[in-house]
Design a protein around this motif. Structure first.
Motif, mmCIF file in Angstrom:
data_model
loop_
_atom_site.group_PDB
_atom_site.id
_atom_site.type_symbol
_atom_site.label_atom_id
_atom_site.label_comp_id
_atom_site.label_asym_id
_atom_site.label_seq_id
_atom_site.Cartn_x
_atom_site.Cartn_y
_atom_site.Cartn_z
ATOM 1 N N PRO A 1 -6.809 -3.285 -1.630
ATOM 2 C CA PRO A 1 -6.121 -4.574 -1.602
ATOM 3 C C PRO A 1 -7.071 -5.709 -1.949
ATOM 4 N N LYS B 1 0.838 -1.189 0.000
ATOM 5 C CA LYS B 1 0.000 0.000 0.000
ATOM 6 C C LYS B 1 0.884 1.253 0.000
ATOM 7 N N CYS C 1 -3.326 3.488 -2.809
ATOM 8 C CA CYS C 1 -3.223 3.958 -1.435
ATOM 9 C C CYS C 1 -4.610 4.329 -0.902
ATOM 10 N N SER D 1 -11.103 -0.918 0.368
ATOM 11 C CA SER D 1 -10.438 -1.156 -0.912
ATOM 12 C C SER D 1 -10.993 -0.207 -1.958
#
Length: 133
Positions: A133, A41, A101, A106
């Protein structure tokens, strides 16, 4: 005197307004694939990107990352030489690249890849979206 001060600003705006990237009318559709595996991340390290359907004459790829859930955030991208392998190597994006980021949860991220010929004309365009993610 005021008129002379406005001329440089006018010329700058005129020049910036004329800078465009041409897209060939018969631009190919590229297939683009990537994985976030191994990418942390907020990392500035780009993933490997696989591209197929690359048209003959492609000199380099222009790549841009966009957060579809926060489109105002500029994730940058970069250029990578076409080495004939169909692979943009991991870490190749250097132009202000800012990886995924999401502030929480997500987000969906899209890579856009343009195949560009020696004259600077886009001759192929492809996109791929993955959640992070």
């Amino acid at each position: 005197m005021i008129k002379l001060k406005l001329i440089p600003t006018f010329l700058l705006l005129l020049f910036l307004g004329c800078v465009t990237t041409k897209v060939a009318p018969d631009a190919a559709e590229l297939a683009v694939y990537f994985s976030w595996e191994g990418i942390e991340k907020c990392s500035g390290y780009s993933p490997e990107i696989k591209v197929s359907g690359i048209p003959a004459g492609t000199k380099f790829f222009e790549v841009k990352l966009k957060d579809l859930d926060a489109p105002q955030w500029d994730h940058g991208g970069g250029k990578a030489e076409n080495n004939g392998s169909g692979i943009i190597l991991a870490g190749a994006l250097k132009n202000r690249y800012n990886g995924p980021c999401p502030p929480r949860g997500s987000h969906r991220y899209q890579f856009t890849v343009n195949a560009v010929n020696g004259e600077g004309i886009i001759i192929g365009i492809g996109k791929a979206v993955k959640e992070f993610p």
